[in-house]
Design a protein around this motif. Structure first.
Motif, mmCIF file in Angstrom:
data_model
loop_
_atom_site.group_PDB
_atom_site.id
_atom_site.type_symbol
_atom_site.label_atom_id
_atom_site.label_comp_id
_atom_site.label_asym_id
_atom_site.label_seq_id
_atom_site.Cartn_x
_atom_site.Cartn_y
_atom_site.Cartn_z
ATOM 1 N N VAL B 146 19.394 -12.668 -17.714
ATOM 2 C CA VAL B 146 19.198 -11.284 -17.293
ATOM 3 C C VAL B 146 18.689 -11.201 -15.849
ATOM 4 C CG1 VAL B 146 17.940 -9.142 -17.746
ATOM 5 C CG2 VAL B 146 18.780 -10.502 -19.657
ATOM 6 N N VAL B 149 21.347 -12.356 -13.181
ATOM 7 C CA VAL B 149 22.470 -11.432 -13.052
ATOM 8 C C VAL B 149 22.001 -10.149 -12.356
ATOM 9 C CG1 VAL B 149 24.194 -10.062 -14.285
ATOM 10 C CG2 VAL B 149 23.673 -12.379 -15.050
ATOM 11 N N ARG B 150 20.801 -9.719 -12.688
ATOM 12 C CA ARG B 150 20.262 -8.536 -12.041
ATOM 13 C C ARG B 150 20.157 -8.751 -10.532
ATOM 14 N NH1 ARG B 150 14.289 -5.848 -12.756
ATOM 15 N NH2 ARG B 150 14.875 -3.846 -11.894
ATOM 16 N N ASP B 153 23.477 -8.729 -8.824
ATOM 17 C CA ASP B 153 23.996 -7.380 -8.629
ATOM 18 C C ASP B 153 23.433 -6.750 -7.349
ATOM 19 O OD1 ASP B 153 25.530 -5.079 -10.049
ATOM 20 O OD2 ASP B 153 23.647 -4.160 -9.394
ATOM 21 N N MET B 185 24.974 -15.056 -22.668
ATOM 22 C CA MET B 185 26.034 -14.138 -22.285
ATOM 23 C C MET B 185 27.298 -14.919 -21.923
ATOM 24 S SD MET B 185 24.306 -11.076 -20.083
ATOM 25 C CE MET B 185 23.132 -12.085 -19.197
ATOM 26 N N THR B 186 28.453 -14.363 -22.284
ATOM 27 C CA THR B 186 29.708 -15.016 -21.944
ATOM 28 C C THR B 186 30.083 -14.687 -20.494
ATOM 29 O OG1 THR B 186 31.057 -13.138 -22.586
ATOM 30 C CG2 THR B 186 30.499 -14.720 -24.323
ATOM 31 N N ASP B 189 31.133 -11.158 -20.314
ATOM 32 C CA ASP B 189 29.995 -10.228 -20.278
ATOM 33 C C ASP B 189 29.515 -10.055 -18.846
ATOM 34 O OD1 ASP B 189 29.864 -9.889 -23.036
ATOM 35 O OD2 ASP B 189 28.453 -11.546 -23.333
ATOM 36 N N ASP B 192 31.995 -8.330 -16.534
ATOM 37 C CA ASP B 192 32.011 -6.931 -16.936
ATOM 38 C C ASP B 192 30.868 -6.173 -16.254
ATOM 39 O OD1 ASP B 192 32.712 -4.719 -18.394
ATOM 40 O OD2 ASP B 192 31.357 -5.208 -20.053
ATOM 41 N N ILE B 193 29.719 -6.803 -16.206
ATOM 42 C CA ILE B 193 28.547 -6.152 -15.621
ATOM 43 C C ILE B 193 28.604 -6.128 -14.097
ATOM 44 C CG2 ILE B 193 26.062 -6.494 -15.244
ATOM 45 C CD1 ILE B 193 25.938 -7.296 -18.244
ATOM 46 N N LEU B 194 28.932 -7.255 -13.494
ATOM 47 C CA LEU B 194 28.885 -7.336 -12.030
ATOM 48 C C LEU B 194 30.131 -6.763 -11.357
ATOM 49 C CD1 LEU B 194 27.287 -10.866 -11.493
ATOM 50 C CD2 LEU B 194 26.198 -8.634 -11.243
#
Ligand code: ADP
Ligand code: MG
Lengths: 94, 266
Positions: B146, B149-150, B153, B185-186, B189, B192-194
């Motif tokens: 988390v 990835v945050r 971003d 997370m795959t 995933d 999809d988020i970034l």
């Protein structure tokens, strides 16, 4: 198989899904660049307008930036959600 | 004219330096002329990851201050033809270099090298601004967590605000066993988020630690799964169309089996 069983017994969802959900929410805040002060400002304005029409419980007022699914597709968009307990609706000027 | 690629992440410890060392070495193994720049002033590491720590005379700050010529500060890696390192200064701070100086340096290096790979420090302050200043491409490194990835971003947003469009993503330290359990997370995933394009997936691999111990990048180790991932990314950087190594299916398993029997995979 194991996964299905744990679902059957109502075990918690996969931690990676929890991670993804939390990330999406936190990124909405990050990307929108919304500060707590900003939310406080919005909150103050909303109270001002609403109290013209009704008595509300200001201490229980809750306003948050969250997300919602767009009705057209899968897309998730930010949403401003306000929970405003009403004590009494003022005489609507009749 | 060479390309300047910055390797960045926001969060520390996700694998920027490891990635810089492996991609730089990988590109040199492909016959390219490459220079690696360590911009982590005060916390230099690329030199030890590359095994070149004993050969430092001048550093990045000496170059931008004009205390030496660029050529004097470049350390030639004798193991790999065409590979050079410009180390960071260890006893100075980030403010010893400014973005204008980095742009000038990168422009000069472009004349001579095919690839200039810039290892960015953690954070979004001066060091980050220096690292991205002269770049024309960016690779964002993250791990399937988390916080990483945050931060990725945030970095993507800052890169775009600085005209570095279409950054590419490397997801590092993926553990297939955890992904299968639903505890990591795959790749999908994360993409999809970034919402940025993937350039590679690097598995969590003990060989990275071993190769870092020795100062020999894993990209040159035919038995390392991470090394294979870095070889693939190297080719993608050069514009080749190499399919993403699927760690979650039989392909990944086949690779492991082949590896067990010491067969080479490409
Ligand atoms: N794919 C990997 N598998 C195992 N260990 C890794 C991997 N990538 C990086 N590491 C380890 O993680 C640590 C941090 O990596 P590093 O490249 O120094 O990160 P950064 O430069 O982003 O701070 C190092 O100890 C490194 O050996
Ligand atoms: Mg580093």
């Amino acid at each position: 198989m194991l996964l299905d069983l744990s679902k059957l017994f109502g075990k918690s969802k996969a931690s990676k899904d929890v991670a993804k959900e939390r990330l999406k929410l936190v990124l909405i805040h990050d990307r929108a660049n919304v500060s707590p002060q900003f939310l406080e400002m919005v909150k103050g304005e909303i109270i001002k307008v609403i109290t013209n029409y009704m008595d509300i419980d200001e201490s229980a007022l809750d306003i948050q930036l969250t997300k919602t699914k767009c009705d057209d597709e899968e897309r998730v968009v930010p949403a401003l959600v306000a929970n405003i307990p009403i004590k009494n609706v003022k005489n609507s000027g009749k | 004219m060479g390309e300047v690629i910055v390797i960045t992440s926001g969060k520390g410890g996700v694998g920027k330096t490891t990635t810089t060392a492996n991609l730089g070495t990988g590109l040199a193994l492909q016959g390219k002329k490459v220079v690696l720049i360590d911009t982590d002033i005060g916390l230099r590491n690329l030199d030890v990851v590359m095994g070149l720590e004993n050969r430092i005379v001048y550093d990045l700050v000496d170059v931008v201050e004009g205390s030496c010529r660029i050529k004097q500060a470049l350390i030639k890696d004798k193991r790999y033809e065409g590979l050079y390192l410009l180390p960071a200064a260890q006893t100075r701070d980030k403010s010893s270099v400014n973005p204008e100086q980095m742009i000038k340096l990168c422009d000069e290096l472009r004349e001579e090298f095919d690839y200039i790979i810039v290892d960015c420090p953690a954070g979004i302050e001066q060091g980050f601004k220096n690292a991205i200043a002269g770049a024309n491409r960016a690779i964002v490194v993250t791990t399937p967590e988390v916080s990483a990835v945050r931060d990725a971003d945030r970095i993507v947003g800052l890169l775009e605000a600085n005209e570095l469009r279409n950054p590419r993503l490397i997801v590092n330290r993926v553990r297939i066993d955890m992904v299968k359990r639903g505890d990591m997370m795959t790749i999908d995933d994360i993409i999809d988020i970034l919402a940025i394009d993937l350039i590679g997936v690097v598995p969590d691999d003990e060989k990275i630690v071993v190769s870092t111990n020795r100062g020999e990048p894993a990209v040159n180790d035919s038995k390392s799964l991470a090394g294979q991932a870095y070889r693939n990314i190297t080719k993608r950087i050069m514009g080749e169309n190499v399919p993403i190594m699927d760690l979650e299916t039989d392909d990944g398993l086949m690779f492991k089996i082949k590896r067990l029997f010491g067969l080479k995979t490409t």
